[in-house]
Design an enzyme around this catalytic site. Sequence first.
Site: not given
Length: 315
Positions: A155-157, A159
């Site tokens: 899970i990246e970025g 968000r």
Amino acid sequence: MASLKQALMLFIPLLAFSSTVSSNSEDAGIAVYWGQNMKEGVKEGTLQETCESGSYKYVTLASLTVFGCNRTPRWDFDSHCRGWHCLTKLAPEVEFCQNQDILVFLSIGGMDDYSLCSPEDAKEVANFLWQVFLSGQEIPDHGQGLALNGIVFDIEGKRSNLYYDNLVTELNAFRTQKLFYLTAATGCVIPDYLLDKAIKTGYFDFISVKLYENSTCQFDGSANNLLNSWDIWTRYVPSNAKVFLGITTNPSDNGYIPPEILISILQYLKLSPNYAGINEWDRYSDVQSNPSYSDQVLPYVSKNVLRYVTEKSWL
């Protein structure tokens, strides 16, 4: 562990520490991401070829990139295959890998379009992952699902960080029906904004810490920041979880560690009782050198080998 840091800096041979690391690192291995890099006509090889190489203990299919909040799930393994066709195409290759005692995972996330909207949404995504990628069940109108060995939360970025603890909890509930593994792939900052609540459930078997592309924890000619971050993470994770060193095999990436230097760093990492090995991004970059990056370091990932530090400029 501080004494080994000093030993590395003072050219002390690492053989002196072999009796300490042997029991902790026997089961360690190399994990690699596969399926996202078919560049310039140079292929990373099929999944079966990847497993035939003998370099890896874990192979992660990258990735399921769209899911949650009423989105239609989408997975994309670059030019290898896309969509439902992948299930039929990859099933025999997955089985081949598993017959070689290689665990095959699916990564979910990356930098695409996904999020979770509620605990109920997390449960729906978990049900989808179980049916399509974990259970091997028949899927109406689409044939048989895959029977993979686990899920990697990548899970990246920028968000929302909501409901990933619900998602890992729902997936964990399926382990009454089948043994599979759950991995959290994190950045190096503690707490990890996106996955910290999920990590604290205690349901992850592995934590893969990305120690590159971040100046606070990457190798930059010195390994001090990397080793300090490793120490903090190995103490921070739940006691049941093992920790991978997340690295890049692309020399152009920030934080790239030359293989001959990683070999020495590994002797320190293996002192950690929850050391799991290394997790590489990615198969394509790995095989651009001959021998591959993995093949250069593999003998040192889980075995105790006489190794002398010949330079100290990187520490």
